[in-house]
Scaffold this active site. Structure first.
Site, PDB file in Angstrom:
ATOM      1  N   GLU A 247      11.798  -0.339 -31.656  1.00 26.10           N
ATOM      2  CA  GLU A 247      11.758  -1.496 -32.545  1.00 26.10           C
ATOM      3  C   GLU A 247      10.879  -1.093 -33.713  1.00 26.10           C
ATOM      4  OE1 GLU A 247      10.404  -4.119 -34.696  1.00 26.10           O
ATOM      5  OE2 GLU A 247       9.290  -4.929 -33.000  1.00 26.10           O
ATOM      6  N   CYS A 281       6.808  -7.186 -38.733  1.00 29.29           N
ATOM      7  CA  CYS A 281       8.027  -6.450 -39.060  1.00 29.29           C
ATOM      8  C   CYS A 281       9.204  -7.396 -39.248  1.00 29.29           C
ATOM      9  CB  CYS A 281       8.343  -5.414 -37.989  1.00 29.29           C
ATOM     10  SG  CYS A 281       8.376  -6.073 -36.317  1.00 29.29           S
TER      11      CYS A 281
END
Length: 546
Positions: A247, A281
């Site tokens: 990720e 993010c």
């Protein structure tokens, strides 16, 4: 070799210092894990994993719920540790780290069995009438988790719980910037009274730890980090073909249509863009607002941004926004903003910085206008409290702009027309798209977190995250085990060939003439061949007895 000489060759055990990024206060230190101990750590983990995997989902779940109860009792104290070590506010730490972790324990403890239990694959065709198929999910064994400093508790914690419920042993490494949070995770996991060595906290350099894991045969690694870190880990994994779940970064677009609920959209941009000082993010970085409502949207965005209270959170509920976590990230934010200004962008709004913020890790919440896609703030991940705002005319234009990125983590569409929002959502090249919200899905244990493009591989959270923690295994067997042969086995026989050629035409053909012809071709073989009759009779009897 003398004792003194031997001691000279032993690696020195170092420590990682922890400091408050907002004040510079030294918070403590944590001892690094000696690399020479890693083989023994793996040995203990593999031994414990066998014991753990043999337990039922119910028993594992009972242990995990003890962790949930620990967080219910100690969550506010842990949030204070996160706030001091990361720089975010205490409410932010509880809302985005502790609360999701509590929900994760509960969801995975109760849902893992239904996701991972053995499943029967339905019969696909009468051609394989004597076969039964079971799909099993087998734990990998020892799973490594490498996590970042922006959500130092919630990110590794959710994956730890997924991995444990799936039957794995876990080695986890938090960022060097937040070692005390790693200690808090250790304390929480201890509440479950797990087998010794099943879940271990590794402290040290990320690259050195990862290398040692590969050398000791780690079964899978989950990394949350930068695109560069993900690519480095992929290169390391090539030789051993170690599976990875990555990720990575994001550069999330927010599309505000002309019929958007403007007040909600403004508040959503403020929260998802500036929460955690923009160090998310999956936070908003690029805002595209329809030209017909741009003036109203920007005016309200300006008012909200300038009213944000930024400073050190001392528990008085008088601060909305904390500080950046690292000097390196602060420098990146400054570089992106300075480059945009040099290319013609304007600072439209900023929060009021705390006193002497320039000497510490504070950066004001900033709204930029007159931005273009040749600027770093719109092209790369800024990972700070900066929103770049552009206007658009048509749906086609905004979809093109939103998809103009090498990253594809999350996105959002803001509209009162849910049907329209869903239609646009399907065109956005991101793993997650929300309508009239942004970023919050990371906190839902039942919701997949997926990165497209260079934002990652695999998935985490939800049933997909549980599946990522296991290997698929098919077990296939005969319903009637004593039939002496399969049609496709040796020796070659005419009746076998006639059956195999005719059967698919009878089953799948659409031309009745050909179906009839095939039946006529097959029946004589069935009538005169005793083995084929026996196989058919035995199968039918077995089916009737079931």
């Amino acid at each position: 070799m003398s004792e003194n000489s031997a001691n000279q060759h032993k690696p020195l055990i170092s420590t990682v210092l922890s400091a408050n990024p907002a004040t510079g206060e030294l918070l403590g230190e944590v001892q690094c894990t000696p690399l020479e101990e890693i083989p023994q750590i793996f040995k203990e983990a593999r031994k414990a994993q066998k014991v753990w995997a043999a337990m039922s989902f119910s028993e594992r779940g009972k242990r995990i719920l003890k962790i949930r109860d620990y967080l219910l009792d100690q969550g506010e104290n842990i949030a204070r540790v996160i706030s001091k070590e990361n720089g975010k506010t205490i409410p932010d730490a509880f809302n985005t780290e502790i609360l999701p972790s509590i929900m994760s324990c509960d969801w995975y403890a109760h849902k893992a069995e239904s996701v991972l239990k053995e499943k029967i694959i339905p019969l696909g065709s009468i051609m394989t009438f004597n076969k039964r198929n079971h799909l099993l999910r087998i734990p990998y064994g020892v799973v490594g988790i490498i996590s970042p400093w922006n959500y130092p508790f919630a990110i590794p914690f959710g994956e730890i719980i997924m991995g444990l419920m799936a039957g794995n042993a876990i080695l986890f490494k938090v960022a060097r910037e937040t070692p005390l949070v790693g200690v808090e995770i250790e304390k929480a996991i201890t509440a479950a009274q797990l087998p010794k060595g099943l879940c271990q906290h590794i402290v040290g350099s990320g690259s050195q730890v990862a290398t040692s894991w590969f050398e000791n045969g780690i079964d899978k690694i989950f990394l949350t980090g930068s695109v560069g870190a993900g690519k480095t880990l992929m290169r390391q994994a090539i030789d051993s073909m170690t599976p990875l779940s990555l990720e990575l970064g994001g550069n999330d677009p927010m599309i505000v249509l002309e019929d958007a609920p403007i007040d909600r959209a403004v508040n959503g941009a403020i929260w998802a863009g500036f929460q955690n000082c923009g160090q998310s993010c999956g936070g908003v970085e690029r805002v595209y607002v329809h030209e017909s409502i741009a003036e109203e949207f920007l005016a309200k965005l300006k008012t909200k941004t300038e009213s944000l209270r930024q400073g050190v959170d001392r528990g008085y509920f008088d601060v909305d926004l904390g500080c950046m976590t690292t000097t390196g990230q602060l420098m990146t934010v400054k570089e992106h903003v300075d480059e945009a200004l040099a290319k013609g962008a304007r600072i439209f709004a900023q929060s009021k910085p705390v006193t002497d913020w320039d000497a510490k890790l504070f950066y004001p919440a900033t709204v930029l206008v007159d931005v273009t896609h040749d600027m770093l703030v719109m092209r790369e991940e800024t990972f700070g409290p900066v929103l770049g705002v552009m206007t658009f005319k048509t749906e086609e234009e905004v979809i093109r702009l939103a998809n103009d990125s090498h990253l594809g983590l999350t996105s959002s569409v803001w509209t009162m027309d849910t049907k329209r929002g869903r239609r646009l959502a399907e065109q956005l090249e991101t793993g997650v798209t929300t309508i009239n919200d942004h970023l919050y899905t990371h906190g839902g244990a039942e919701l997949p977190w997926i990165g497209w493009k260079q934002s990652g591989t695999g998935a985490t959270h939800s049933h997909l995250g549980l599946v990522e923690m296991t290997k698929a295994k098919l077990v296939n067997y005969d319903i009637v085990p004593h039939i002496p042969t399969n049609l496709w086995w040796f020796p070659v026989r005419k009746f076998k060939y006639e059956t195999i050629v005719s059967a698919p035409k009878i089953l799948f053909g659409s031309d009745m003439k050909n179906k009839t012809k095939s039946i006529r071709r097959l029946l004589p073989q069935l009538m005169k061949d005793p083995q084929l009759r026996e196989m058919t009779t035995m199968y039918l009897k077995a089916r009737m007895l079931q």
